[in-house]
Design a protein around this motif. Structure first.
Motif, PDB file in Angstrom:
ATOM      1  N   VAL A 269       0.843  -1.203   0.000  1.00  0.00           N
ATOM      2  CA  VAL A 269       0.000   0.000   0.000  1.00  0.00           C
ATOM      3  C   VAL A 269       0.877   1.251   0.000  1.00  0.00           C
ATOM      4  N   GLU A 270       1.945   1.228   0.794  1.00  0.00           N
ATOM      5  CA  GLU A 270       2.847   2.383   0.867  1.00  0.00           C
ATOM      6  C   GLU A 270       3.539   2.632  -0.466  1.00  0.00           C
ATOM      7  N   VAL A 271       3.968   1.572  -1.116  1.00  0.00           N
ATOM      8  CA  VAL A 271       4.623   1.715  -2.419  1.00  0.00           C
ATOM      9  C   VAL A 271       3.648   2.283  -3.440  1.00  0.00           C
ATOM     10  N   ASP A 272       2.388   1.834  -3.404  1.00  0.00           N
ATOM     11  CA  ASP A 272       1.385   2.293  -4.367  1.00  0.00           C
ATOM     12  C   ASP A 272       0.941   3.728  -4.109  1.00  0.00           C
ATOM     13  N   THR A 273       1.121   4.209  -2.890  1.00  0.00           N
ATOM     14  CA  THR A 273       0.634   5.557  -2.556  1.00  0.00           C
ATOM     15  C   THR A 273       1.770   6.575  -2.469  1.00  0.00           C
ATOM     16  N   VAL A 274       2.692   6.395  -1.517  1.00  0.00           N
ATOM     17  CA  VAL A 274       3.753   7.390  -1.341  1.00  0.00           C
ATOM     18  C   VAL A 274       4.994   7.068  -2.158  1.00  0.00           C
ATOM     19  N   GLY A 275       5.146   5.823  -2.610  1.00  0.00           N
ATOM     20  CA  GLY A 275       6.277   5.481  -3.462  1.00  0.00           C
ATOM     21  C   GLY A 275       7.233   4.495  -2.812  1.00  0.00           C
ATOM     22  N   SER A 276       7.937   3.745  -3.653  1.00  0.00           N
ATOM     23  CA  SER A 276       8.841   2.701  -3.156  1.00  0.00           C
ATOM     24  C   SER A 276      10.128   3.257  -2.563  1.00  0.00           C
ATOM     25  N   THR A 277      10.444   4.523  -2.847  1.00  0.00           N
ATOM     26  CA  THR A 277      11.680   5.125  -2.330  1.00  0.00           C
ATOM     27  C   THR A 277      11.402   6.097  -1.190  1.00  0.00           C
ATOM     28  N   HIS A 278      10.259   5.953  -0.570  1.00  0.00           N
ATOM     29  CA  HIS A 278       9.880   6.831   0.540  1.00  0.00           C
ATOM     30  C   HIS A 278      10.398   6.256   1.858  1.00  0.00           C
ATOM     31  N   PRO A 279      10.861   7.107   2.805  1.00  0.00           N
ATOM     32  CA  PRO A 279      11.311   6.604   4.111  1.00  0.00           C
ATOM     33  C   PRO A 279      10.272   5.757   4.836  1.00  0.00           C
ATOM     34  N   LEU A 280       8.995   6.020   4.550  1.00  0.00           N
ATOM     35  CA  LEU A 280       7.935   5.224   5.164  1.00  0.00           C
ATOM     36  C   LEU A 280       8.088   3.754   4.779  1.00  0.00           C
ATOM     37  N   ALA A 281       8.384   3.509   3.513  1.00  0.00           N
ATOM     38  CA  ALA A 281       8.607   2.125   3.053  1.00  0.00           C
ATOM     39  C   ALA A 281       9.855   1.538   3.706  1.00  0.00           C
ATOM     40  N   ALA A 282      10.892   2.367   3.875  1.00  0.00           N
ATOM     41  CA  ALA A 282      12.122   1.892   4.521  1.00  0.00           C
ATOM     42  C   ALA A 282      11.855   1.472   5.960  1.00  0.00           C
ATOM     43  N   ASN A 283      11.057   2.247   6.682  1.00  0.00           N
ATOM     44  CA  ASN A 283      10.734   1.903   8.069  1.00  0.00           C
ATOM     45  C   ASN A 283      10.002   0.568   8.164  1.00  0.00           C
ATOM     46  N   TYR A 298      18.707 -14.850   9.612  1.00  0.00           N
ATOM     47  CA  TYR A 298      19.587 -13.690   9.573  1.00  0.00           C
ATOM     48  C   TYR A 298      19.856 -13.199   8.158  1.00  0.00           C
ATOM     49  N   ASP A 299      19.954 -14.117   7.210  1.00  0.00           N
ATOM     50  CA  ASP A 299      20.177 -13.691   5.827  1.00  0.00           C
ATOM     51  C   ASP A 299      19.019 -12.830   5.326  1.00  0.00           C
ATOM     52  N   ALA A 300      17.805 -13.246   5.605  1.00  0.00           N
ATOM     53  CA  ALA A 300      16.628 -12.480   5.177  1.00  0.00           C
ATOM     54  C   ALA A 300      16.579 -11.133   5.891  1.00  0.00           C
ATOM     55  N   ALA A 301      16.894 -11.137   7.178  1.00  0.00           N
ATOM     56  CA  ALA A 301      16.892  -9.892   7.948  1.00  0.00           C
ATOM     57  C   ALA A 301      17.882  -8.901   7.361  1.00  0.00           C
ATOM     58  N   ILE A 302      19.093  -9.373   7.076  1.00  0.00           N
ATOM     59  CA  ILE A 302      20.124  -8.491   6.529  1.00  0.00           C
ATOM     60  C   ILE A 302      19.721  -7.974   5.158  1.00  0.00           C
ATOM     61  N   SER A 303      19.099  -8.820   4.355  1.00  0.00           N
ATOM     62  CA  SER A 303      18.705  -8.425   3.000  1.00  0.00           C
ATOM     63  C   SER A 303      17.719  -7.260   3.015  1.00  0.00           C
ATOM     64  N   VAL A 304      16.649  -7.365   3.814  1.00  0.00           N
ATOM     65  CA  VAL A 304      15.635  -6.302   3.800  1.00  0.00           C
ATOM     66  C   VAL A 304      16.147  -5.046   4.496  1.00  0.00           C
ATOM     67  N   ILE A 305      16.985  -5.201   5.520  1.00  0.00           N
ATOM     68  CA  ILE A 305      17.524  -4.010   6.194  1.00  0.00           C
ATOM     69  C   ILE A 305      18.491  -3.280   5.269  1.00  0.00           C
ATOM     70  N   ARG A 306      19.269  -4.020   4.483  1.00  0.00           N
ATOM     71  CA  ARG A 306      20.143  -3.362   3.503  1.00  0.00           C
ATOM     72  C   ARG A 306      19.314  -2.611   2.456  1.00  0.00           C
ATOM     73  N   GLN A 307      18.196  -3.195   2.069  1.00  0.00           N
ATOM     74  CA  GLN A 307      17.306  -2.516   1.127  1.00  0.00           C
ATOM     75  C   GLN A 307      16.782  -1.210   1.732  1.00  0.00           C
ATOM     76  N   ALA A 308      16.420  -1.264   3.002  1.00  0.00           N
ATOM     77  CA  ALA A 308      15.943  -0.067   3.690  1.00  0.00           C
ATOM     78  C   ALA A 308      17.038   0.986   3.795  1.00  0.00           C
ATOM     79  N   ILE A 309      18.259   0.548   4.062  1.00  0.00           N
ATOM     80  CA  ILE A 309      19.382   1.487   4.165  1.00  0.00           C
ATOM     81  C   ILE A 309      19.602   2.215   2.843  1.00  0.00           C
ATOM     82  N   GLY A 310      19.487   1.483   1.736  1.00  0.00           N
ATOM     83  CA  GLY A 310      19.623   2.124   0.428  1.00  0.00           C
ATOM     84  C   GLY A 310      18.582   3.200   0.212  1.00  0.00           C
ATOM     85  N   ILE A 311      17.345   2.924   0.627  1.00  0.00           N
ATOM     86  CA  ILE A 311      16.273   3.913   0.485  1.00  0.00           C
ATOM     87  C   ILE A 311      16.553   5.130   1.348  1.00  0.00           C
ATOM     88  N   LEU A 312      16.924   4.912   2.603  1.00  0.00           N
ATOM     89  CA  LEU A 312      17.160   6.017   3.524  1.00  0.00           C
ATOM     90  C   LEU A 312      18.341   6.869   3.078  1.00  0.00           C
TER      91      LEU A 312
END
Length: 670
Positions: A269-283, A298-312
């Protein structure tokens, strides 16, 4: 204190990395909260001025902002605040900039109206002169000048009005970051009204500022419309995750998996409304990563957190505190469970080190250069470089950590002694010792001793210190610990190492009396450590077992003191050190025939030779040479040749009792 300050002085290239902050270009219009800020280089003092370490008066700051008339400076200050996550301060500065920009608009409008009135009067006068058939040269020139001025003021009005629209846009960004989407929508709409009504700038006319503003209005409409649904999904995920208190791993993972599914729905919903590169999606991605972490994926955790770091990093810039928190979260996963991350443990230290280095800029920008949190990160960086055996970079990081803790005035700065300061000084002294930087060892070692004595009471509650001034200094309490922190279990080892380092430094610098004092201190500690170790090891080991490390520590202390006494020509006292040394080495078969034992035997032979006890000298020197041959020491080795010369001298004088020559070369004690 001056020596400490000079010792801790690190070049800016080594330590001052926080120089890039995100700012806006002259208040230009905002794309969205994701790309509002452009990258630009700022002076170091700009960052420090915005840091909490600067003891500036808040009321005075507010007054300075209200009195500032330069809009460019105001916009730059607001942008700096925004890049550091200080949204309220940024909003206040933007409001002041808006007030000034609006005043400029009104001033230009007023002047434009006056020009138009003058122009109307000139037209009437010119028409009257024409009717009277008079020359109109002067009047035509005045009218032409008036029209030129009118054109210039119209351009000025467009410029100042565009700036008002840009500020509205930037205020919308701040509201958006604060998740006040209705206020953000209102600000974007205000910007659009200014573009339309004053600037005569419209959508779909190759005007990217207007097009982006229109897009932001639409995004905020969607954000407002979906806010209730998004909030409900997040609350549902939290409620599901709270069901994980069960000790059953399967049921816990089932609940966390359901929570992750719900958060992924919210993310869509956040990606469709505010965008995939919005800090809201990163949070949201970070929260998903935390749930994966709880599931031990841990591999999955690191993967999504790295994705969030890129957005932020893209959305907020490299100095934003949200980025810093995400980086430290990722680093903590590697620190605790890096060995379980694919490929298993191979990249743990490298990844952890890279993340901590990346976290330095946002952390220093948020907290300032001198802050315990910054000091802790530098300490961990120093520890990781030390594990890589990169002593130079490790030492630089440790020195930077000490500066971040406020050294050489950390006690005054922190209101007490911080345990990490002690731990870092211990490591600095050890590094300098291994690098043979003897003069720096003296500076660092004395400071280390000061903190070790200061920390003793807190580490051993039953120990009373004699110095009242020491008792009056409190210990800073902290729940965060580095891997190097000195504890009650390692305290005496650290104290012994520090005394030993000081002794060796004084010895090399030929401060023999100071070296002797430090050696005696380390020897006393060596005896205490050895006796404590023997008490703990109740079962007596066989002679085939390796020598207890505590006994090896004692042997090193005896040898070091023996060498100092030998250099001072106190030969009998030196014997009292080397004789128990060889007895301890001969107590187990693992050390009785080593080069270490041969070195001690050679020193004993030399001492007996100087004491004119030639028979004993010959026996010890022969045994020394035998062990050298057994251990494959080259017969042409310098130390071997010295021992041979001593042996020949001892054997030639066994019956004559002649005085040994004074030019005998002193043995090298290993």
């Amino acid at each position: 204190m001056e020596a400490l300050a000079e010792f801790l002085d690190i070049s800016r290239d080594d330590n001052d990395t926080a120089t890039d902050v995100n700012t806006e270009n002259d208040g230009s219009s905002a794309n969205s909260c994701v790309d509002v800020e452009s990258q630009s280089t700022r002076e170091r003092d700009t960052i420090l001025a915005a840091s909490p370490n600067r003891k500036t008066n808040t009321a005075q700051q507010m007054q300075d902002i209200e009195e500032e008339t330069n809009i460019d400076l105001l916009l730059e200050l607001a942008s700096n605040h925004l890049s550091l996550g200080k949204n309220d301060e940024a909003l206040q500065v933007y409001r002041r900039a808006m007030k000034r920009a609006f005043a400029d608009v009104m001033s230009v409008k007023k002047q434009l109206e006056e020009i138009k009135k003058q122009q109307t009067q000139l037209v009437l006068e010119e028409q009257d002169r024409k009717n009277k058939d008079l020359s109109d040269n002067v009047e035509s020139s005045a009218l032409s000048l008036s029209k030129k001025q009118e054109f210039e003021f119209e351009l000025a009005l467009l410029q100042v009005a565009s700036r008002v629209a840009d500020i509205h846009n930037n205020m919308g960004v701040v509201h958006e970051l604060n998740r006040s989407y209705k206020k953000a929508q209102a600000s974007y709409c205000d910007a659009l009204d200014v573009y339309h009504n004053t600037c005569k700038r419209f959508e779909n006319s190759d005007d990217p500022d207007v097009d982006r503003t229109q897009s932001n209005v639409a995004r905020m409409q969607n954000a407002c419309a979906s806010e209730e649904h998004r909030t409900a999904l997040h609350e549902k995920a939290i409620k599901i995750a709270k069901q994980t208190h069960s000790s059953d791993a399967a049921s816990r993972n089932k609940a966390l998996t359901a929570a992750i599914v719900t958060l992924k729905q919210a993310l869509k919903v956040e990606v469709d409304t505010v965008g995939s590169t919005h800090p809201l999606a990163a949070n949201t991605l970070i929260q998903i990563g935390k749930y994966y972490y709880e599931m031990r994926e841990y591999d999955a955790a690191i993967s999504v957190i790295r994705q969030a770091i890129g957005i932020l990093r893209s959305a907020l810039g490299k100095n934003h505190p949200q980025l810093c928190k995400a980086l430290l979260l990722l680093a903590s996963i590697y620190e605790r469970h890096g060995l379980d991350v694919s490929p298993k443990g191979v990249v743990k230290d490298e990844a952890e080190l890279e993340i901590y280095v990346d976290a330095l800029d946002p952390l220093k920008s948020s907290l300032g250069e001198v802050n315990p949190e910054v000091g802790l990160i530098y300490t961990k960086i120093g520890y990781l470089y030390g594990k890589k055996r990169d002593q130079s970079l490790s030492l630089l990081a440790y020195k930077a950590a000490l500066k971040a803790y406020g050294e050489p005035s950390s006690i005054a700065f922190l209101g007490g002694m911080h345990p990490e300061v002690l731990s870092v000084w211990v490591c600095v002294t050890e590094h300098l010792y291994s690098m043979k930087s003897w003069r720096e060892v003296l500076v660092a070692g004395e400071r280390t001793l000061f903190f070790l004595r200061l920390a003793k009471k807190s580490l051993f509650r039953d120990v009373e210190l004699d110095t009242a001034s020491v008792n009056s200094i409190p210990i800073v309490k902290t729940n965060k610990k580095s891997p190097i922190q000195v504890t009650s279990a390692t305290y005496y080892d650290s104290l012994y190492t520090t005394f030993s380092s000081l002794a060796q430094a004084h010895l090399v610098l030929q401060n023999y009396q100071l070296a002797r004092d430090a050696c005696q201190e380390s020897l006393q500690l060596g005896w205490e450590i050895a006796l404590s170790s023997q008490h703990d090891n109740k079962a007596k080991g066989s002679s085939q077992e390796p020598l207890d490390p505590a006994i090896l520590t004692l042997i090193r202390a005896l040898k070091r003191l023996g060498k100092v006494l030998l250099l001072q020509k106190h030969y009998n006292d030196a014997l009292d050190c080397f004789l128990p040394c060889i007895e301890l080495l001969r107590s187990t078969k693992t050390t009785e025939s080593t080069v270490d034992a041969a070195s001690v035997l050679g020193s004993l032979g030399f001492l007996y030779l100087k004491l004119k006890r030639f028979s004993e000298a010959s026996n010890f020197l022969r045994e020394c040479l035998r062990l050298y041959r057994m251990n494959g020491v080259d017969v042409n080795d310098r130390e071997t040749r010295k021992v041979k010369a001593w042996l020949e001298m001892a054997e030639s004088r066994e019956e004559g009792f002649e005085e040994p020559p004074t030019f005998l070369e002193i043995p090298i004690v290993i």
